[in-house]
Design a protein around this motif. Structure first.
Motif, PDB file in Angstrom:
ATOM      1  N   LEU A   1      -1.303  -8.261   3.791  1.00 47.27           N
ATOM      2  CA  LEU A   1      -0.521  -8.055   2.510  1.00 47.27           C
ATOM      3  C   LEU A   1      -1.016  -6.621   2.179  1.00 47.27           C
ATOM      4  O   LEU A   1      -2.136  -6.231   2.180  1.00 47.27           O
ATOM      5  CB  LEU A   1      -1.156  -9.143   1.456  1.00 47.27           C
ATOM      6  CG  LEU A   1      -0.728  -8.919   0.018  1.00 47.27           C
ATOM      7  CD1 LEU A   1       0.841  -9.343   0.012  1.00 47.27           C
ATOM      8  CD2 LEU A   1      -1.306 -10.070  -0.820  1.00 47.27           C
ATOM      9  N   LEU A   2       0.076  -5.884   1.574  1.00 39.96           N
ATOM     10  CA  LEU A   2      -0.122  -4.816   0.794  1.00 39.96           C
ATOM     11  C   LEU A   2       0.195  -4.920  -0.639  1.00 39.96           C
ATOM     12  O   LEU A   2       1.290  -5.598  -1.035  1.00 39.96           O
ATOM     13  CB  LEU A   2       0.877  -3.543   1.392  1.00 39.96           C
ATOM     14  CG  LEU A   2       0.873  -2.168   0.816  1.00 39.96           C
ATOM     15  CD1 LEU A   2      -0.386  -1.602   1.050  1.00 39.96           C
ATOM     16  CD2 LEU A   2       2.222  -1.281   1.605  1.00 39.96           C
ATOM     17  N   LEU A   3      -0.691  -4.389  -1.627  1.00 36.24           N
ATOM     18  CA  LEU A   3      -0.483  -4.582  -3.075  1.00 36.24           C
ATOM     19  C   LEU A   3      -0.364  -3.190  -3.343  1.00 36.24           C
ATOM     20  O   LEU A   3      -1.119  -2.379  -3.308  1.00 36.24           O
ATOM     21  CB  LEU A   3      -1.849  -5.187  -3.625  1.00 36.24           C
ATOM     22  CG  LEU A   3      -2.091  -6.376  -3.373  1.00 36.24           C
ATOM     23  CD1 LEU A   3      -3.355  -6.955  -3.962  1.00 36.24           C
ATOM     24  CD2 LEU A   3      -0.919  -7.367  -3.668  1.00 36.24           C
ATOM     25  N   GLU A   4       0.856  -2.928  -3.908  1.00 36.57           N
ATOM     26  CA  GLU A   4       1.241  -1.471  -4.405  1.00 36.57           C
ATOM     27  C   GLU A   4       1.215  -1.334  -5.996  1.00 36.57           C
ATOM     28  O   GLU A   4       1.875  -1.942  -6.572  1.00 36.57           O
ATOM     29  CB  GLU A   4       2.455  -0.934  -3.743  1.00 36.57           C
ATOM     30  CG  GLU A   4       2.967   0.556  -4.339  1.00 36.57           C
ATOM     31  CD  GLU A   4       4.082   1.086  -3.693  1.00 36.57           C
ATOM     32  OE1 GLU A   4       4.318   2.217  -3.331  1.00 36.57           O
ATOM     33  OE2 GLU A   4       5.044   0.132  -3.238  1.00 36.57           O
ATOM     34  N   ASP A   5       0.443  -0.401  -6.521  1.00 34.49           N
ATOM     35  CA  ASP A   5       0.598  -0.599  -8.007  1.00 34.49           C
ATOM     36  C   ASP A   5      -0.366   0.617  -8.496  1.00 34.49           C
ATOM     37  O   ASP A   5      -1.068   1.478  -7.810  1.00 34.49           O
ATOM     38  CB  ASP A   5       0.033  -1.981  -8.586  1.00 34.49           C
ATOM     39  CG  ASP A   5       1.211  -2.273 -10.077  1.00 34.49           C
ATOM     40  OD1 ASP A   5       1.738  -1.493 -10.433  1.00 34.49           O
ATOM     41  OD2 ASP A   5       1.305  -3.436  -9.729  1.00 34.49           O
ATOM     42  N   VAL A   6      -0.259   1.091  -9.854  1.00 30.35           N
ATOM     43  CA  VAL A   6      -0.856   2.090 -10.440  1.00 30.35           C
ATOM     44  C   VAL A   6      -2.359   1.570 -10.510  1.00 30.35           C
ATOM     45  O   VAL A   6      -2.699   0.339 -10.265  1.00 30.35           O
ATOM     46  CB  VAL A   6      -0.274   2.372 -11.735  1.00 30.35           C
ATOM     47  CG1 VAL A   6       1.091   3.086 -11.725  1.00 30.35           C
ATOM     48  CG2 VAL A   6      -0.254   1.248 -12.762  1.00 30.35           C
ATOM     49  N   PRO A   7      -3.258   2.591 -10.687  1.00 34.37           N
ATOM     50  CA  PRO A   7      -4.651   2.256 -10.707  1.00 34.37           C
ATOM     51  C   PRO A   7      -4.880   1.290 -12.087  1.00 34.37           C
ATOM     52  O   PRO A   7      -4.127   1.382 -12.970  1.00 34.37           O
ATOM     53  CB  PRO A   7      -5.346   3.489 -10.838  1.00 34.37           C
ATOM     54  CG  PRO A   7      -4.421   4.417 -10.077  1.00 34.37           C
ATOM     55  CD  PRO A   7      -3.259   4.020 -10.627  1.00 34.37           C
ATOM     56  N   GLY A   8      -6.049   0.371 -11.864  1.00 34.31           N
ATOM     57  CA  GLY A   8      -6.359  -0.286 -13.134  1.00 34.31           C
ATOM     58  C   GLY A   8      -6.045  -1.585 -13.542  1.00 34.31           C
ATOM     59  O   GLY A   8      -6.090  -2.094 -14.477  1.00 34.31           O
ATOM     60  N   VAL A   9      -5.001  -2.105 -12.561  1.00 30.04           N
ATOM     61  CA  VAL A   9      -4.216  -3.340 -13.021  1.00 30.04           C
ATOM     62  C   VAL A   9      -4.903  -4.570 -12.257  1.00 30.04           C
ATOM     63  O   VAL A   9      -4.599  -5.601 -12.443  1.00 30.04           O
ATOM     64  CB  VAL A   9      -2.868  -3.178 -12.694  1.00 30.04           C
ATOM     65  CG1 VAL A   9      -1.891  -2.117 -13.435  1.00 30.04           C
ATOM     66  CG2 VAL A   9      -2.532  -2.805 -11.054  1.00 30.04           C
ATOM     67  N   GLY A  10      -5.797  -4.323 -11.516  1.00 27.28           N
ATOM     68  CA  GLY A  10      -6.409  -5.538 -10.771  1.00 27.28           C
ATOM     69  C   GLY A  10      -6.178  -5.804  -9.491  1.00 27.28           C
ATOM     70  O   GLY A  10      -6.509  -6.905  -8.755  1.00 27.28           O
ATOM     71  N   LYS A  11      -5.776  -4.743  -8.638  1.00 26.72           N
ATOM     72  CA  LYS A  11      -5.336  -4.681  -7.333  1.00 26.72           C
ATOM     73  C   LYS A  11      -6.697  -5.354  -6.450  1.00 26.72           C
ATOM     74  O   LYS A  11      -6.709  -6.233  -5.686  1.00 26.72           O
ATOM     75  CB  LYS A  11      -4.733  -3.640  -6.649  1.00 26.72           C
ATOM     76  CG  LYS A  11      -3.564  -3.255  -7.301  1.00 26.72           C
ATOM     77  CD  LYS A  11      -2.916  -2.019  -6.581  1.00 26.72           C
ATOM     78  CE  LYS A  11      -3.535  -0.990  -6.567  1.00 26.72           C
ATOM     79  NZ  LYS A  11      -3.972  -0.145  -7.891  1.00 26.72           N
ATOM     80  N   THR A  12      -7.712  -4.477  -6.664  1.00 29.89           N
ATOM     81  CA  THR A  12      -8.964  -4.678  -5.920  1.00 29.89           C
ATOM     82  C   THR A  12      -9.534  -6.128  -6.612  1.00 29.89           C
ATOM     83  O   THR A  12     -10.134  -6.817  -5.579  1.00 29.89           O
ATOM     84  CB  THR A  12      -9.947  -3.432  -6.227  1.00 29.89           C
ATOM     85  OG1 THR A  12      -9.275  -2.405  -5.735  1.00 29.89           O
ATOM     86  CG2 THR A  12     -11.220  -3.647  -5.451  1.00 29.89           C
ATOM     87  N   THR A  13      -9.547  -6.154  -7.617  1.00 28.01           N
ATOM     88  CA  THR A  13     -10.274  -7.682  -8.287  1.00 28.01           C
ATOM     89  C   THR A  13      -9.560  -9.092  -7.382  1.00 28.01           C
ATOM     90  O   THR A  13     -10.108  -9.744  -7.047  1.00 28.01           O
ATOM     91  CB  THR A  13     -10.089  -7.537  -9.595  1.00 28.01           C
ATOM     92  OG1 THR A  13     -10.764  -6.681 -10.306  1.00 28.01           O
ATOM     93  CG2 THR A  13     -10.574  -9.091 -10.207  1.00 28.01           C
ATOM     94  N   MET A  14      -8.295  -8.724  -7.270  1.00 26.35           N
ATOM     95  CA  MET A  14      -7.352  -9.887  -6.700  1.00 26.35           C
ATOM     96  C   MET A  14      -7.846  -9.993  -5.235  1.00 26.35           C
ATOM     97  O   MET A  14      -8.000 -10.872  -4.568  1.00 26.35           O
ATOM     98  CB  MET A  14      -5.805  -9.627  -6.836  1.00 26.35           C
ATOM     99  CG  MET A  14      -5.249 -10.901  -6.247  1.00 26.35           C
ATOM    100  SD  MET A  14      -3.489 -10.504  -6.253  1.00 26.35           S
ATOM    101  CE  MET A  14      -2.940 -11.718  -4.792  1.00 26.35           C
ATOM    102  N   ALA A  15      -8.002  -8.785  -4.576  1.00 24.61           N
ATOM    103  CA  ALA A  15      -8.508  -8.654  -3.151  1.00 24.61           C
ATOM    104  C   ALA A  15      -9.596  -9.522  -3.030  1.00 24.61           C
ATOM    105  O   ALA A  15      -9.974 -10.307  -2.106  1.00 24.61           O
ATOM    106  CB  ALA A  15      -8.387  -7.413  -2.574  1.00 24.61           C
ATOM    107  N   LYS A  16     -10.536  -9.162  -3.843  1.00 21.48           N
ATOM    108  CA  LYS A  16     -12.073  -9.663  -3.732  1.00 21.48           C
ATOM    109  C   LYS A  16     -12.015 -11.171  -4.212  1.00 21.48           C
ATOM    110  O   LYS A  16     -12.806 -11.685  -3.177  1.00 21.48           O
ATOM    111  CB  LYS A  16     -12.912  -8.938  -4.691  1.00 21.48           C
ATOM    112  CG  LYS A  16     -13.263  -7.553  -4.534  1.00 21.48           C
ATOM    113  CD  LYS A  16     -14.276  -6.879  -5.518  1.00 21.48           C
ATOM    114  CE  LYS A  16     -14.747  -5.539  -5.204  1.00 21.48           C
ATOM    115  NZ  LYS A  16     -15.573  -5.036  -6.199  1.00 21.48           N
ATOM    116  N   GLY A  17     -11.142 -11.686  -4.990  1.00 16.12           N
ATOM    117  CA  GLY A  17     -10.980 -13.001  -4.983  1.00 16.12           C
ATOM    118  C   GLY A  17     -10.405 -13.728  -3.878  1.00 16.12           C
ATOM    119  O   GLY A  17     -10.995 -14.761  -3.607  1.00 16.12           O
TER     120      GLY A  17
END
Length: 330
Positions: A38-54
């Protein structure tokens, strides 16, 4: 626990602790069940990494996080052979790709040579170092995040690597009420602090095997092929969806059907997954590096509107039970 129940339990649990949209969480679990990346594309600070960690915490197993930087080398991902003076032999030291869940953070900040080092790992499930091939763990799931290429210090991902990502989506900015609750929380509070693993690696392998057994009829397969061919002949597209994209769409449709408790794919499953599976693979004519997902979505809307839905699939859909969370995801 039934496979569909387990998959939906993962979605519900992550939805409770994350501020990410439920449909994005559902897409991520579907991608895992399909054995993809899965690739998550978005601007910084919207929770991409937090979701990946979840996602990583929900699935017990070895987890590694790679922060991509412009000076990173391919060996920083795959590992290196190191000479052992005591044994007088070279010993291979595994890199961070040797994990069940790999969080590739800001993947498009790495240089193209390092980005390409991930191709073999994502496509083949192994890496080659100094002429030797090393198998990666099973399951192996990459959830990567990238920033828009307009931001400083980013490199556009090559089409060959984009094609290795089974699905691509974005989180977007959170609703006002969700953002308010997050800001009101105590400073330094980790939303995943008390989050525990929800399944084992064997459960993940069972989910993948169950999704693979979902039936897809020749009519629905022909419908997928018609979509692929339409993207290749569309006047606004330079390069359409590849045959690999067709296999990815079929695998995702099977996993999507399984999450609804069905053992067969209907055209609605294909339609629901067409954009996240195909949009990032299209190269539009106006610019080779056009990354406007909206324009690509417009192409797919036009393609889907111009192809007749298989009749048998429509009849099956009318007899099937309510899709549950699928309605909410839409």
């Amino acid at each position: 626990m039934e496979t569909s129940d387990l998959a939906n339990h993962l979605i519900d649990a992550l939805d409770d602790v994350l501020s990410s949209p439920r449909d994005v969480i559902a897409l991520a679990i579907t991608t895992i069940c399909a054995g993809g990346h899965l690739l998550l594309e978005d601007v910084p600070g919207v929770g991409k990494t937090t979701m990946a960690k979840g996602l990583a915490k929900a699935i017990s197993g070895k987890v590694s996080r790679i922060q991509f930087t412009p000076d990173m080398l391919p060996s920083d991902l795959t590992g290196v052979s190191v000479y052992d003076q005591r044994s007088q032999e070279f010993a291979f030291r595994q890199g961070p790709l040797f994990a069940n869940i790999v969080i590739a953070d800001e993947v498009n900040r790495a240089n193209p040579k390092t980005q390409s080092a991930m191709l073999e790992a994502m496509g083949e499930g192994h890496v080659s170092v100094d002429g030797n091939t090393y198998s990666l763990p099973d399951p192996f799931f990459v959830v990567a995040t990238q920033n828009p290429i307009e931001l400083e210090g980013t490199y556009p991902l090559p089409e060959a690597q984009l094609d290795r990502f089974t699905a691509c989506t974005s989180l977007g900015y959170p609703p006002a009420d969700v953002e308010t609750r997050a800001i009101a929380q105590a400073a330094g509070t980790d939303p995943l602090g008390g989050f525990e693993a929800l399944c084992t690696l064997q459960d993940v392998l069972h989910l993948k095997a169950s999704a693979g057994r979902v039936f897809i009829s020749e009519a629905v397969a022909a419908y997928i092929v018609a979509i692929l061919h339409a993207t290749r002949t569309d006047e606004s597209v330079t390069f359409g969806a590849s045959p690999r994209a067709g296999f990815a769409l079929a695998a995702m449709a099977k996993a999507w059907a399984m999450l609804q408790g069905r053992d067969f794919v209907i055209a609605d499953d294909v339609i629901a997954l067409a954009k996240p599976v195909l949009a990032h693979r299209l190269v539009l004519r106006e610019s080779r590096f056009n990354t406007s997902m909206g324009s690509r979505y417009d192409v797919l809307d036009r393609v889907l509107e111009g192809i007749a839905v298989p009749r048998a699939s429509q009849e099956s859909a009318s007899r099937s039970s309510s899709p549950g969370w699928l309605n909410r995801a839409r």
